[in-house]
Design an enzyme around this catalytic site. Structure first.
Site, PDB file in Angstrom:
ATOM      1  N   VAL A 202       0.829  -1.140   0.063  1.00 56.90           N
ATOM      2  CA  VAL A 202      -0.004  -0.078  -0.066  1.00 56.90           C
ATOM      3  C   VAL A 202       0.759   1.127  -0.035  1.00 56.90           C
ATOM      4  O   VAL A 202       1.779   1.279   0.835  1.00 56.90           O
ATOM      5  CB  VAL A 202      -0.939   0.073   1.290  1.00 56.90           C
ATOM      6  CG1 VAL A 202      -1.869   1.131   1.326  1.00 56.90           C
ATOM      7  CG2 VAL A 202      -1.809  -1.059   1.215  1.00 56.90           C
ATOM      8  N   LYS A 203       0.504   2.101  -0.718  1.00 51.37           N
ATOM      9  CA  LYS A 203       1.330   3.634  -0.896  1.00 51.37           C
ATOM     10  C   LYS A 203       0.095   4.503  -0.230  1.00 51.37           C
ATOM     11  O   LYS A 203      -0.726   4.703  -1.090  1.00 51.37           O
ATOM     12  CB  LYS A 203       1.774   3.783  -2.408  1.00 51.37           C
ATOM     13  CG  LYS A 203       2.291   5.087  -2.423  1.00 51.37           C
ATOM     14  CD  LYS A 203       2.873   5.421  -3.833  1.00 51.37           C
ATOM     15  CE  LYS A 203       3.232   6.866  -4.043  1.00 51.37           C
ATOM     16  NZ  LYS A 203       3.772   6.998  -5.384  1.00 51.37           N
ATOM     17  N   THR A 204       0.556   5.074   0.734  1.00 53.87           N
ATOM     18  CA  THR A 204      -0.357   6.260   1.304  1.00 53.87           C
ATOM     19  C   THR A 204       0.680   7.395   1.661  1.00 53.87           C
ATOM     20  O   THR A 204       1.629   7.400   1.573  1.00 53.87           O
ATOM     21  CB  THR A 204      -1.127   5.444   2.369  1.00 53.87           C
ATOM     22  OG1 THR A 204      -2.313   6.452   2.502  1.00 53.87           O
ATOM     23  CG2 THR A 204      -0.569   5.214   3.455  1.00 53.87           C
TER      24      THR A 204
END
Length: 290
Positions: A202-204
């Site tokens: 996940v990229k956040t």
């Protein structure tokens, strides 16, 4: 559908408690097939479990972003210092030498620009990802956007369906629109939805309470760099994110728009992998810039 009456916010995050049954260096990948683990090991350094990803896919939405006018002049000198590069198929095929030998996280959805509403995207064909031998596929997720949420969630799980057949990891990229709050509640919700739909990464964005976002996400979280910050502030962002449990950074503008991009990516790498403090990283940046 779950009953929404008496819906309670999560509170028991087990902060500081290491995930059980975790001998593999990538979070949540213990039970994945060999091919999936191999690709994740190309992205995340087996010695540190961390990754410095260099993102330069901005042109598929933003066009002529400062620092990306010439990929050959501005980006190629940075690649050797990154653990993984994130770009579109057009840039990969036209501008990245096949001798680069770096894992590729391929931007795998497209269809909108800053001139229109964002996130109205469609997926590329899985065969393109296979032909280009990529190590991961990146797909945007827009939670809280009534016009696009369902479509982007569908894009994500369709990408996972297709990619998992060939042991290609998928990275869910949480979008931030005008109506989306930049807080732990939103990023935690978006990150968990990515993982629940099968994303392997996940990229956040980093935020207050980020340690809870990471703790509640069963797969590795890497942070987006976002808008350009002064170098010391960007290094501080990296340091805080890693300290709060991030498995790495996926930075673009804070590297290629730096006054010395080659020095900056080396300083980021040292903060992420070697544990340098922001001040030590900044001193390294200054020394390399002389």
């Amino acid at each position: 559908m779950a009953d929404l009456d008496d819906l309670r916010e999560g509170s028991n995050f087990g902060l500081g408690v290491t995930a059980g049954q975790q001998s593999f260096h990538v979070k949540g990948a213990e039970n994945l097939p060999w091919g999936m683990k191999d690709r994740l090991s190309r992205i995340f350094n087996p010695k540190t479990g961390k990754a410095v990803m260099l993102a330069f896919d901005h042109g598929f939405i933003m066009g002529l972003t400062s620092g990306l006018e010439r990929i050959d002049l501005n980006i190629l000198p940075l690649i050797e210092y990154a653990d993984c590069i994130m770009c579109t198929r057009g840039i990969l095929l036209s501008s990245i030498p096949t001798t680069t030998n770096k894992p590729i996280c391929l931007r795998s959805d497209a269809g909108a620009s800053i001139l229109t509403e964002l996130n109205d995207n469609v997926l590329i064909d899985i065969e393109d990802a296979i032909r280009m031998n990529v190590s991961a596929m990146a797909v945007m997720l827009a939670i809280g956007d009534e016009a696009h949420e369902a479509k982007t969630v569908a894009n994500l799980y369709k990408a996972v369906d297709k990619a998992s057949r060939y042991n290609i990891p998928v990275m869910g990229v949480t979008a931030v629109g005008k109506q989306m709050a930049r807080d732990a509640r939103y990023f935690g919700l978006a990150s968990r939805i990515c993982a629940e739909n099968g994303a392997n990464i996940v990229k956040t964005y980093y935020c207050d309470g980020f340690e809870k976002v990471v703790a509640a996400c069963p797969v590795p979280v890497v942070i987006a760099g976002g808008k350009k910050l002064p170098e010391l502030e960007a290094l501080d962002l990296c340091y805080k994110a890693i300290g709060d449990g991030a498995a790495g950074v996926d930075m673009g503008r804070n590297v290629f728009q730096s006054e010395n991009p080659v020095a900056m990516i080396q300083a980021v790498h040292a903060v992420v992998h070697d544990g340098l403090t922001p001040q030590q990283g900044f001193e390294m940046f200054q020394d390399l810039s002389k």
